[in-house]
Design an enzyme around this catalytic site. Structure first.
Site: not given
Ligand code: NAP
Length: 224
Positions: A17, A65, A92, A144, A157, A161, A190
């Protein structure tokens, strides 16, 4: 950028989105793939779908979800109902809930691991059977640089990853004989909603460590 011809191929993109997922969807559409776009909220997702279709693409939006297995099983079943096949999955969707370990709440650990890492597991598990039936497929997991080098304040995080990297290597070994490739892409910083709330100081510090002297753009990842 021109890419390969994906006419009649069907691609699912999670987290489509906005940001990197949106750019990947647009890039795959330019290659003429049929797209199933997914995220939790309809607002941005419908806008991306409408814009792709207005440019001659073939995109459908289905809410899901990724942290909930049944949600992705249903998404895969809906994709098969619509197109009869699944060729590409781009895992993603991802979130951050940053904090130093002493302040990190258990729920912030759990939600980041459940969406980022378990979300990839749920996605892979949902598409594997149809891909085996198709005699091939492409799975791309967005990890990442933080999963490789770690980062203070991002233990949840970074763990999620790094986990994606291990998951990717194992799945590549498990599914290679079925002509299903499983790869990971590990972007650096990014410019998206995920990084836009960082302080100017931090962004300047990041830029000084990047040879191009700028943050990446979603298209830099999508082109890859
Ligand atoms: P973003 O702009 O915040 O977009 C995240 C996308 O994921 C949105 O579409 C969001 O939609 C969706 N999403 C979040 N939770 C979801 C869930 N439970 N189920 C389904 N969809 C969900 O983030 P981004 O920067 O484009 O990041 C995309 C991916 O690249 C992430 O995996 C991120 O970790 C990775 N990455 C980003 C950077 C960076 O610097 N930006 C660097 C390296 C890697 P809803 O909120 O509507 O669900």
């Amino acid at each position: 950028m021109q890419c390969c011809d994906l006419t009649n191929k069907v691609a699912i993109i999670t987290g489509a989105s906005r940001g990197i997922g949106e750019a990947i969807a647009i890039q795959l559409s330019k290659c003429n793939a049929n797209l199933i776009l997914t995220a939790r909220n309809a607002e941005g997702l419908d806008a991306v779908k409408d814009s792709i279709n207005a440019h001659g693409g073939h995109a459908h939006a289905i809410l899901s979800d990724v942290s909930i297995m049944s949600s992705l099983t249903k998404l895969a079943a809906n994709t098969i109902d619509k197109f009869g096949r699944i060729d590409i999955l781009v895992n993603n969707a991802g979130i951050t809930h940053d904090n130093i370990i002493m302040r990190m709440k258990e729920k912030d650990w759990d939600s980041v691991l459940n969406i980022n890492l378990k979300g990839c597991f749920n996605g892979i598990k949902s598409v594997t059977r149809p891909m085996i039936k198709n005699k091939g497929g492409r799975i791309i997991n967005i990890t990442s640089i933080i999963g490789q080098i770690g980062n203070a304040g991002q233990s949840n995080y970074a763990a999620s990853k790094a986990g994606i990297i291990g998951l990717t290597k194992s799945m590549a070994k498990e599914l290679g004989s079925r002509n299903i490739t499983v790869n990971a892409v590990a972007p650096g910083y990014i410019s998206t909603d995920m990084t836009n709330n960082l302080s100017d100081d931090l962004i300047e510090k990041m830029k000084s460590s990047i040879p191009l002297g700028r943050l990446g753009a979603p298209n830099d990842v999508a082109n890859l």
